[in-house]
Design a protein around this motif. Structure first.
Motif: not given
Ligand code: ADP
Ligand code: MG
Length: 305
Positions: A84-85, A95-96, A141-142, A156-159
């Motif tokens: 989550x860079x 950022x958004x 990130x989402x 990719x491995x969101x949790x």
């Protein structure tokens, strides 16, 4: 098809991270890409999103070929990378806006407001990303992955790294988002797939080892156990069948048997006891675990990792 992967292999130098991987994902499916650490999940996702090339094989996303149309695919795919860079010094909205600029969105203010609501970032929306908890960083990130309203989401491995409450919330959020989109999410936690997905694709050492509906997933891991046992003399089949849990006993050679028991049952102690009672010794004893059972152990040992 939303995603088609055909015979994809990936070499990192000498190491084969993916070996002839094939699967396809239909529009609207939520698919769990499950495998132990190092299985090749991130590598596959980086290839699907066009961040790295495959060594061989074919990848299509939303009907387009990743080699010919990488930009169009990026515009129609949301990707949450493993690490989550994020830019910790930026404010959430700043950022958004930056991401909205990358995708040249028409009405960024409206869309950013919408997405902040969707991912539940309202109360933290005026903070710097670096000041947010891990759970809220994951929401950013989402939001980043969803901002341009992609048809396909690759998570990719969101949790990973979330505490149990955050975990529950993010899983719920992904499920909600998944009602309208195709989602492929990777994890090394079996329960995560059960909580979120319709289907599971299991990868181990770069190879697909199972592809199943999630309600049948536990069947995959509950194969019976086989024990090969050799006595130093003859024994009656009934004696073996009398051991609790033994389903089958098959004579291989005069003193060698294969004993089948229910899943995850271990009757080795009972076999020793039987041998003692029969005044025999055991010459050799081997428990044969199915490959999936080994994977199952790795996947279930790590819920709290
Ligand atoms: P997963 O995401 O399932 O944990 P990865 O796709 O990250 O697995 O890695 C698969 C294998 O490829 C691992 O053995 C890993 O060490 C190796 N690998 C991943 N990225 C690289 C790289 N850039 N260079 C060399 N080896 C890599
Ligand atoms: Mg990974």
């Amino acid at each position: 098809m939303s995603i088609v992967v055909e015979g994809v292999s990936k070499l990192y130098g000498e190491q084969k991270a993916l070996d002839q991987v094939s699967f396809s994902i239909k529009p609207g499916e939520i698919v769990g890409f499950l495998g132990p650490n190092g299985a090749g999940k991130s590598t596959m996702m980086k290839i699907i999103t066009g961040f790295i090339p495959a060594s061989s094989g074919k990848v299509e996303v939303v009907g387009l070929n990743i080699q010919n149309d990488p930009l169009q695919i990026k515009a129609r795919t949301g990707y949450l990378a493993e690490q989550n860079p994020l830019y910790y010094d930026m404010y959430v909205k700043e950022y958004l806006h930056f991401i909205a600029g990358v995708f040249k969105l028409k009405n960024p203010n409206k869309r950013i407001k919408e997405i902040i609501e969707t991912v539940g970032l309202e109360i933290e929306q005026n903070k710097k990303i670096g000041a947010l908890s891990k759970g809220y960083k994951q929401r950013v990130g989402l939001a980043q992955a969803l901002l341009h309203d992609p048809e396909v989401l690759i998570l990719d491995e969101p949790t990973t790294g979330l505490d149990p409450n955050q975990l529950e919330e993010i899983r719920g959020l992904i499920k909600k988002i998944g009602a309208k989109k195709t989602v492929m999410l990777s994890t090394h936690i079996m329960q995560e797939v059960e909580a979120i997905c319709d289907r599971v694709i299991i990868i181990n050492k770069g190879k697909i080892v199972a592809d199943q509906a999630v309600n049948k997933m536990t069947d995959l891991f509950t194969s019976n156990t086989f024990i090969e046992v050799e006595f130093d003399g003859a024994i009656a089949k009934e004696k073996l069948l009398q051991i609790e849990g033994v389903i089958k006993a098959e004579k291989q050679t005069e003193f060698l048997w294969i004993i089948e028991t229910g899943s995850h049952l271990d009757v080795r102690n009972q076999l020793f006891q039987l041998a003692v009672n029969e005044k025999l010794s055991i010459a050799s004893l081997n428990k044969k675990t199915a490959k999936l059972e080994d994977i199952f152990k790795q996947l279930t040992a790590k819920e709290l990792a």
